[in-house]
Design an enzyme around this catalytic site. Sequence first.
Site, mmCIF file in Angstrom:
data_model
loop_
_atom_site.group_PDB
_atom_site.id
_atom_site.type_symbol
_atom_site.label_atom_id
_atom_site.label_comp_id
_atom_site.label_asym_id
_atom_site.label_seq_id
_atom_site.Cartn_x
_atom_site.Cartn_y
_atom_site.Cartn_z
ATOM 1 N N LYS A 1 12.661 34.448 -41.146
ATOM 2 C CA LYS A 1 13.930 34.762 -41.793
ATOM 3 C C LYS A 1 13.816 34.717 -43.310
ATOM 4 O O LYS A 1 14.391 35.561 -44.005
ATOM 5 C CB LYS A 1 15.002 33.759 -41.328
ATOM 6 C CG LYS A 1 16.380 34.007 -41.930
ATOM 7 C CD LYS A 1 17.389 33.001 -41.407
ATOM 8 C CE LYS A 1 18.760 33.239 -42.022
ATOM 9 N NZ LYS A 1 19.761 32.269 -41.523
ATOM 10 N N HIS B 1 19.492 27.820 -30.503
ATOM 11 C CA HIS B 1 19.263 27.220 -31.810
ATOM 12 C C HIS B 1 19.378 25.691 -31.769
ATOM 13 O O HIS B 1 19.000 25.010 -32.720
ATOM 14 C CB HIS B 1 20.290 27.750 -32.829
ATOM 15 C CG HIS B 1 19.915 29.074 -33.409
ATOM 16 N ND1 HIS B 1 20.177 30.263 -32.769
ATOM 17 C CD2 HIS B 1 19.294 29.398 -34.575
ATOM 18 C CE1 HIS B 1 19.743 31.269 -33.515
ATOM 19 N NE2 HIS B 1 19.201 30.773 -34.612
ATOM 20 N N HIS C 1 12.902 26.063 -43.820
ATOM 21 C CA HIS C 1 13.973 26.225 -44.788
ATOM 22 C C HIS C 1 13.379 26.312 -46.189
ATOM 23 O O HIS C 1 12.233 25.938 -46.420
ATOM 24 C CB HIS C 1 14.951 25.044 -44.706
ATOM 25 C CG HIS C 1 15.821 25.089 -43.500
ATOM 26 N ND1 HIS C 1 16.572 24.019 -43.076
ATOM 27 C CD2 HIS C 1 16.053 26.077 -42.598
ATOM 28 C CE1 HIS C 1 17.233 24.351 -41.979
ATOM 29 N NE2 HIS C 1 16.927 25.587 -41.670
ATOM 30 N N ARG D 1 16.625 23.175 -32.756
ATOM 31 C CA ARG D 1 16.380 22.910 -34.178
ATOM 32 C C ARG D 1 17.245 21.745 -34.662
ATOM 33 O O ARG D 1 16.766 20.833 -35.345
ATOM 34 C CB ARG D 1 16.684 24.169 -34.998
ATOM 35 C CG ARG D 1 15.675 25.267 -34.769
ATOM 36 C CD ARG D 1 16.129 26.603 -35.339
ATOM 37 N NE ARG D 1 16.314 26.599 -36.781
ATOM 38 C CZ ARG D 1 15.332 26.645 -37.674
ATOM 39 N NH1 ARG D 1 14.066 26.648 -37.265
ATOM 40 N NH2 ARG D 1 15.595 26.677 -38.970
ATOM 41 N N TYR E 1 7.671 25.056 -51.881
ATOM 42 C CA TYR E 1 6.455 24.563 -51.270
ATOM 43 C C TYR E 1 5.760 25.692 -50.521
ATOM 44 O O TYR E 1 6.405 26.546 -49.918
ATOM 45 C CB TYR E 1 6.770 23.447 -50.261
ATOM 46 C CG TYR E 1 7.245 22.153 -50.879
ATOM 47 C CD1 TYR E 1 6.608 21.614 -51.982
ATOM 48 C CD2 TYR E 1 8.325 21.461 -50.341
ATOM 49 C CE1 TYR E 1 7.027 20.424 -52.537
ATOM 50 C CE2 TYR E 1 8.762 20.263 -50.893
ATOM 51 C CZ TYR E 1 8.102 19.748 -51.998
ATOM 52 O OH TYR E 1 8.524 18.578 -52.543
ATOM 53 N N ARG F 1 13.393 29.191 -34.714
ATOM 54 C CA ARG F 1 14.543 30.017 -34.342
ATOM 55 C C ARG F 1 14.189 30.766 -33.058
ATOM 56 O O ARG F 1 13.018 31.111 -32.836
ATOM 57 C CB ARG F 1 14.878 31.002 -35.466
ATOM 58 C CG ARG F 1 15.273 30.309 -36.768
ATOM 59 C CD ARG F 1 15.506 31.301 -37.897
ATOM 60 N NE ARG F 1 15.852 30.605 -39.130
ATOM 61 C CZ ARG F 1 14.973 30.185 -40.030
ATOM 62 N NH1 ARG F 1 13.671 30.402 -39.841
ATOM 63 N NH2 ARG F 1 15.370 29.554 -41.127
#
Length: 423
Positions: A271, A334, A361, A337, A371, A244
């Site tokens: 984030k 952005h 994410h 990404r 994970y 980001r």
Amino acid sequence: MPLTDTAIRKTKPGPKPRKLYDAKGLYLLLRPDGSRWWRWKYRRPVTGKENTLSLGVYPDTGLADARAKRDEARKLLANGVDPGEHRRAEKAAGKERAANSFEVVAREWIAKQKSGWVESHASRIELRLKNDVFPWLGGRPVADIGARELLTTLNRVVDRGAVESAHRILQNCSQVFRYAIITARADRNPAEDLRGALPPVKPTHRAAITQPKRIGELLRAIDAYKGSLVTKCALRLAPHVFLRPGELRQAEWEEFDLDVAEWNIPPEKMKMRSAHLVPLSTQALAILREIEPLTGGGKYVFPSARTADRPMSDNAVLAALRRMGFSKDEMSGHGFRAMARTVLDEVLNVRPDYIEHQLAHAVKDPNGRAYNRTAHLHERVLMMQEWGDYLDILKAGDNVVPFRKKGDKDSSRIAIAARRRDT
């Protein structure tokens, strides 16, 4: 024994500060200069850490008044409210505000949540409420605000065309009302009555270049950029790490291990509030080695043009893209990404969970467990290098990697390496 006015008046100051204890944490601090300050000692409701609250100066604040202030603070504490945070919120809102006004409660809620937020996120919430809610509802007792009054305030935002902002403000207000209920200053949440009351938000997608030929044009334009070296290196690194924009511009040298080719980003910068590991391709390392002599002696990899004590501006990369001729409908900060997500999946045929994990994410395994940052690290290292190599191919204008058929698991080095490990 509890204090008495007589005992306070008879006690003379000494060479060192003295504490005259009353009860329930209240004491009078007698200083060598003769001044007498009321203090109340308590433990913070969440952390349990000891804190002290000032309750005034004797004799302006008498013994009875000091005890009354202590008892008021104890009531707040019993409801899970830190009296110190409550006082700071009142001061920030202004003396004219009621103790349980919407603004006081909102600022108190922000102060409590800030430690778990990224700084920019906290600033955005505070600015939304300050500009669009506090002028109309800030001074109102939080318990007296109804759904109709809240909707009127939100419609002012809708009327200027900021529908998405109105939805975000409604969400923030709902969180403030829930906090007010938890701390016994309101009985209900009027924001819940406004579900469906605002116009729906039209879905928008951040502009991104995902066609291989156009990606090559973008990379060549970045190489030809004539602005500052800091901005140019940030632009060059962005497609290789696809973070980001805020995470990229706030990169600090202490987070990098160039010998191991890793960038370890602490959770407070992410984030999702989880530590994130970025394997660095040889191309990414080359960019960092290039800028290291210029900014390596400071804190930030990409410092501000005005001062090395702050990272580069939010708009630096965006403004550079515009200067290079890429409109807001073509490419955004952005967009790197989306570029990586699309091409890694559709062209290089990388497993989606590897990509999503590298995008930071919230990826979970079939058992619902998230994970950790080193999950599939071997495959992600291969993915980042293959991605860097592919970007070099595109930049050279020689797109030799065709679009592959979905499901062709053996069409990338990552898939082949993963299969070999499995067997």
